[in-house]
Design a protein around this motif. Sequence first.
Motif, PDB file in Angstrom:
ATOM      1  N   TRP A  67       0.820  -1.218   0.000  1.00 36.39           N
ATOM      2  CA  TRP A  67       0.000   0.000   0.000  1.00 36.39           C
ATOM      3  C   TRP A  67       0.853   1.266   0.000  1.00 36.39           C
ATOM      4  O   TRP A  67       0.379   2.333  -0.407  1.00 36.39           O
ATOM      5  N   PHE A  73      -2.134   4.228  -4.117  1.00 32.53           N
ATOM      6  CA  PHE A  73      -2.586   3.047  -3.382  1.00 32.53           C
ATOM      7  C   PHE A  73      -3.243   3.408  -2.051  1.00 32.53           C
ATOM      8  O   PHE A  73      -4.003   2.607  -1.502  1.00 32.53           O
ATOM      9  N   GLU A  74      -2.986   4.603  -1.531  1.00 32.82           N
ATOM     10  CA  GLU A  74      -3.629   5.036  -0.290  1.00 32.82           C
ATOM     11  C   GLU A  74      -5.152   5.098  -0.476  1.00 32.82           C
ATOM     12  O   GLU A  74      -5.903   4.826   0.455  1.00 32.82           O
ATOM     13  N   ARG A  77      -6.379   1.464  -0.143  1.00 30.84           N
ATOM     14  CA  ARG A  77      -5.789   0.691   0.962  1.00 30.84           C
ATOM     15  C   ARG A  77      -6.816  -0.241   1.596  1.00 30.84           C
ATOM     16  O   ARG A  77      -7.922   0.155   1.934  1.00 30.84           O
TER      17      ARG A  77
END
Length: 193
Positions: A67, A73-74, A77
């Motif tokens: 992540w 990617f946050e 997550r």
Amino acid sequence: MPSSPAEPTAIWLDGWYAPAQRIDSPNFGARPEGACIDLVVIHSISLPPGQYGGPEVQALFTNQLDWDAHPYFEQIRGLQVSAHFFIRRDGALIQFVSTKDRAWHAGQSQYRGRSQCNDDSIGIELEGLEGDVFTQAQYVQLARLCQDLHDHHPIAHLAGHEHVAPGRKQDPGPGFAWDRFKSLLNFPNSYFP
């Protein structure tokens, strides 16, 4: 000659497609009793968005994505998703979930008078981005896979994620050439959105 879903053929064994690389995802569940697997949902995905060829989609579908490896990617997550199949830009095919099981690809959805499309559909992800074009290798592989799915399951509908979750999803998007895809299959027009 079509086979029944319970009958193994040279290319199908317990819902696994022999021409695909098998990578098991933990993100799946049982289909409801009596589910009729008659829908293919076509998606597009790339991680990070617009970047192709990396291991990130496979990592996402197997709950192994780092992540912290990219700022995007946050936003996703902890997401636990999967598709039955993933077709890379070069036409390489990966299968993550048996077609006998329910993959987690469509989310809240409705199509052909039924809701919860995950229950009775096959999810196919194309490596791509909404609005971007897809490769000839992807169309050829997708058509071959859909024909083999049709021969193994009572497939009668092919739709985009945008058709089963309108307003919420836009994939595969305007870059997906439905007419080009149709030309590779000998399916009735009623199968398509």
